[in-house]
Design an enzyme around this catalytic site. Sequence first.
Site, PDB file in Angstrom:
ATOM      1  N   ASP A  97      -3.322 -10.412  -3.560  1.00  0.00           N
ATOM      2  CA  ASP A  97      -3.325  -8.976  -3.016  1.00  0.00           C
ATOM      3  C   ASP A  97      -3.959  -8.023  -3.663  1.00  0.00           C
ATOM      4  O   ASP A  97      -3.009  -8.603  -5.588  1.00  0.00           O
ATOM      5  CB  ASP A  97      -2.127  -8.528  -2.021  1.00  0.00           C
ATOM      6  CG  ASP A  97      -1.805  -7.389  -1.270  1.00  0.00           C
ATOM      7  OD1 ASP A  97      -3.099  -6.857  -1.324  1.00  0.00           O
ATOM      8  OD2 ASP A  97      -1.427  -8.241  -0.098  1.00  0.00           O
ATOM      9  N   ASP A 199      -4.980  -3.690  -0.571  1.00  0.00           N
ATOM     10  CA  ASP A 199      -4.324  -2.883  -0.507  1.00  0.00           C
ATOM     11  C   ASP A 199      -5.087  -0.998  -0.411  1.00  0.00           C
ATOM     12  O   ASP A 199      -5.577  -1.122  -1.423  1.00  0.00           O
ATOM     13  CB  ASP A 199      -3.286  -2.999  -1.556  1.00  0.00           C
ATOM     14  CG  ASP A 199      -2.087  -2.220  -0.685  1.00  0.00           C
ATOM     15  OD1 ASP A 199      -1.595  -2.564  -0.001  1.00  0.00           O
ATOM     16  OD2 ASP A 199      -1.316  -1.589  -1.272  1.00  0.00           O
ATOM     17  N   GLU A 255      -8.132  -2.824   3.323  1.00  0.00           N
ATOM     18  CA  GLU A 255      -6.699  -2.608   4.358  1.00  0.00           C
ATOM     19  C   GLU A 255      -7.710  -0.865   4.668  1.00  0.00           C
ATOM     20  O   GLU A 255      -7.844  -0.027   3.564  1.00  0.00           O
ATOM     21  CB  GLU A 255      -5.800  -2.309   3.626  1.00  0.00           C
ATOM     22  CG  GLU A 255      -4.672  -1.236   4.499  1.00  0.00           C
ATOM     23  CD  GLU A 255      -3.434  -1.885   4.324  1.00  0.00           C
ATOM     24  OE1 GLU A 255      -2.250  -1.027   4.997  1.00  0.00           O
ATOM     25  OE2 GLU A 255      -2.588  -0.953   2.738  1.00  0.00           O
TER      26      GLU A 255
HETATM   27  C1  NOJ Z   1       0.469  -1.076   2.354  1.00  0.00           C
HETATM   28  C2  NOJ Z   1       1.155  -2.240   2.269  1.00  0.00           C
HETATM   29  O1  NOJ Z   1       0.613  -3.322   3.044  1.00  0.00           O
HETATM   30  C3  NOJ Z   1       2.159  -1.825   2.403  1.00  0.00           C
HETATM   31  O2  NOJ Z   1       3.588  -2.743   2.306  1.00  0.00           O
HETATM   32  C4  NOJ Z   1       2.325  -1.345   0.986  1.00  0.00           C
HETATM   33  O3  NOJ Z   1       4.090  -0.352   1.236  1.00  0.00           O
HETATM   34  C5  NOJ Z   1       1.453  -0.186   0.945  1.00  0.00           C
HETATM   35  N1  NOJ Z   1       0.027  -0.433   0.810  1.00  0.00           N
HETATM   36  C6  NOJ Z   1       2.066   0.156  -0.165  1.00  0.00           C
HETATM   37  O4  NOJ Z   1       1.338  -0.214  -1.169  1.00  0.00           O
END
Ligand code: NOJ
Length: 558
Positions: A97, A199, A255
């Site tokens: 990640d 992320d 993401e």
């Molecule tokens: C997305 C992640 O999947 C989530 O779990 C996290 O809290 C936020 N981004 C901040 O990094």
Amino acid sequence: MADWWKKAVVYQIYPRSFKDSNGDGFGDLNGVIEKLDYLRNLGIDALWLSPVYQSPQKDNGYDISDYRKIDPRFGTNEDMYRLLEEAHLRGIKIVMDLVVNHTSDQHFWFQESRKSKENPYRDYYFWRDPKPDGSEPNNWGSHFSGSAWTFDQRTGQYYLHYFAREQPDLNWENEKVRREVYDLMRFWMDKGVDGWRMDVIGGISKFTDFPDYKETGGQKYVIGKYHANGPRLHEFIQEMNREVLSKYDCMTVGEANGSNIEDAKKYTDPRRHELNMVFSFDHMDVDRQKGTPAGGWALKPFDLIELKKILSDWQRELAENAWNTLYFENHDQGRVISRYGNDTTYRVECAKAFATILHGLKGTPYVYQGEEIGMVNCDYDLKDYDDLAIHNAFHELVVENKILTKDEFMNAVRRVGRDNARTPMQWNDGMNAGFTGGTPWLKVNPRYKEINVSQALNDPNSIFYYYKELIRLRHTHDVFTEGSYELLLPDDSHIFAYIRRCESESLLIVANISECEEHFEDQTEEWKLLLSNYKDSPLSPGNMTLRPYEAAIYHHIL
Ligand code: NOJ
């Protein structure tokens, strides 16, 4: 091999909840190594590990204080290298990640940055003066409630954080920040890491004039279009691709918060040299109201027609020169059968039905830990949840602003709260579901006696073996990867059916996403049954009665 990720199935591990090897109640890397043979048995190609780097764990590792060090709770760097080796020996790739929209406030860069306006690291983050009345520089909200700005006494300025105040946002405008990120990526890729899940990558380029949102809907702090897709987003990703990604055989999945289909095409068109695929969110919002003061916590009934429309639009629009991810679950979402289906009477049928409609689509499927055994949401009291997003939202929506009653809020938490996916993995029906010999960091779901891996492995009709078969089919039939997509019965509120076609073969995927019996027929080809979730599904779909959550895949060779 180029594009190996197109035929791959990725399994997501949330390490703190997967398997604890040393009895501290916290999952770890040695626990993951212990379970590699289980994962090989399932047949997955790659593992995506949620963050395992050194972190104060305010947001369970999504707040990183040292990108090159494994957090002692998860193990050591040597454990990580051993995991890479052991996974590779079994033909499993490892995706890490990459959390670089923000760091932890304990990261050295931020510790320096906050010291003075002249500090060389000041520009690693966004610092802005208060408005003349002393308030925040603008009305942007944090995803974890309240303002996206926190005032720092020491220098009399505010810093920006899209998430918790302990997660300050990095300033990607600063070339030094970008170099640091590329270096840390090289560090891990040189150790053998095979790819990255990125992320909130949609947030890395900011609208640096930081305009107020004009439309506030009566809210003090707003989250909207300025939180993603800033003007330099694709330029930054292309630079990262040039500098790092293009030098390795790796897979990338971003993401893509705040993105629509057009944005996804930009990210994933191979001619643009950005990412392989992105996670979108539209299909995960069909049971909640958007744009209300209650944020994602205002529910509405699940709507299959809407789900089909969204998934079908993405299938059609990303058919050429783009690529989809396929997912229903991850560490930020409630369990799909508890949200969109039935997790009691028809739990097993329903889990298989959702797996069928997802894995039949074009794209790269993601299986989230526990999805393959049909794990369900938990039903806890507020005090038993750990997630700061839940507690902050409770405070803001129930206590302070009285937008929701406590009951309404708890209903929403039990449906969509993130901890539903974060309860410990259920390995067996023994103590703590076999997750830990100590005290688990989050309560084990009490349904572990009925739902666990050892039960699933002993039952040839289990959800586990159904997933295994779906994965095997994807690996054997190219039509899953390449075939075109045609939705049938778009207006049917219970049946999800579609056809995939390529030159040599076709598939008909049909599922009854309801507890009623439904009539279905399709005679466009000479279909033969390939897989189904009832023992005696008809061998061809000439004229069939679909039982509750019955799902089947039919095949035709040309
Ligand atoms: C997305 C992640 O999947 C989530 O779990 C996290 O809290 C936020 N981004 C901040 O990094």
